[in-house]
Motif scaffolding. Structure first.
Motif, PDB file in Angstrom:
ATOM      1  N   TYR A  88      48.194  48.698  42.047  1.00 40.76           N
ATOM      2  CA  TYR A  88      48.039  48.366  43.465  1.00 40.76           C
ATOM      3  C   TYR A  88      47.708  46.900  43.719  1.00 40.76           C
ATOM      4  N   GLN A  89      47.781  46.088  42.706  1.00 40.81           N
ATOM      5  CA  GLN A  89      47.415  44.677  42.830  1.00 40.81           C
ATOM      6  C   GLN A  89      48.670  43.810  42.834  1.00 40.81           C
ATOM      7  N   VAL A  90      48.673  42.789  43.677  1.00 46.79           N
ATOM      8  CA  VAL A  90      49.803  41.870  43.710  1.00 46.79           C
ATOM      9  C   VAL A  90      49.740  40.944  42.493  1.00 46.79           C
ATOM     10  N   ALA A  91      50.874  40.399  42.142  1.00 51.01           N
ATOM     11  CA  ALA A  91      50.958  39.476  41.007  1.00 51.01           C
ATOM     12  C   ALA A  91      50.247  38.163  41.351  1.00 51.01           C
ATOM     13  N   PRO A  92      49.810  37.424  40.335  1.00 53.14           N
ATOM     14  CA  PRO A  92      49.191  36.118  40.601  1.00 53.14           C
ATOM     15  C   PRO A  92      50.207  35.150  41.216  1.00 53.14           C
TER      16      PRO A  92
END
Length: 195
Positions: free
Chosen positions: A89-93
């Protein structure tokens, strides 16, 4: 009159000496094994030279005090994951950056409850002394984050294990890690070097 000036001057020195102190940075790993006492030496033997303890590194535990009376924590830097990977659920850096994750074990070794926000306690330094603050993310592929909803609350002798995550420029070489209790406001700090 001279006695009054001497007392005032002494009080002024004591006040100045108590201000502006620097933080105590603990770099000595906690040693759990007992060390045997050195064998007695003869009077003719040369004095032994003391060597400075090696700085703490990955796997070492460092004990530090928080500002609340009776609050002491032992912090172990378990592992460094570089690069780390965002969870489902986390966006890429951002382009040109990647995640770096530090896994810690924090144990309340004092007589009071330890309550803190780990993302405010940890900072990392690159090999050219640049400093990076943690990045708040929702999940990490490598495992659980340290603290629930950003807060860590431990009773006496309780422990928690989890990651603190940083978003750093690609090519960053990690050199030093600090854990400072009380969201970075304690005068005591744990420090590790990364070879």
């Amino acid at each position: 009159m001279r006695k009054g000036i001497a007392v005032a001057a002494t009080a002024g020195v004591l006040v100045v000496a108590g201000c502006g102190g620097s933080a105590h940075i603990a770099t000595k790993p906690v040693v759990s094994a007992s060390v045997p006492a050195p064998a007695p030496t003869s009077a003719a033997a040369p004095p032994a030279t003391a060597t400075a303890p090696a700085p703490a590194t990955v796997g070492d535990t460092v004990t530090v005090r928080a500002t609340q009376q009776g609050t002491t924590v032992s912090v172990t830097l378990i592992k460094v994951v570089n690069p780390a990977h965002q969870g489902q659920y986390q966006v890429a850096p951002q382009p040109g950056k990647h995640y770096l994750a530090l896994q810690f074990r924090v144990t309340d070794t004092g007589s009071a409850v330890y309550s803190d926000a780990p993302v405010n306690c940890v900072s990392v330094f690159g090999s050219t002394a640049e400093q990076y603050a943690p990045t708040v993310i929702s999940d990490l592929a490598e495992g659980a984050l340290l603290g629930s909803a950003g807060e860590l609350r431990l009773g006496q002798h309780e422990s928690a294990v989890g990651y603190v995550v940083f978003e750093v420029p690609d090519g960053t070489k990690l050199a030093r890690i600090l854990y400072i209790p009380d969201s970075g406001y304690s005068t005591d700090a744990a420090e590790w070097t990364v070879p």
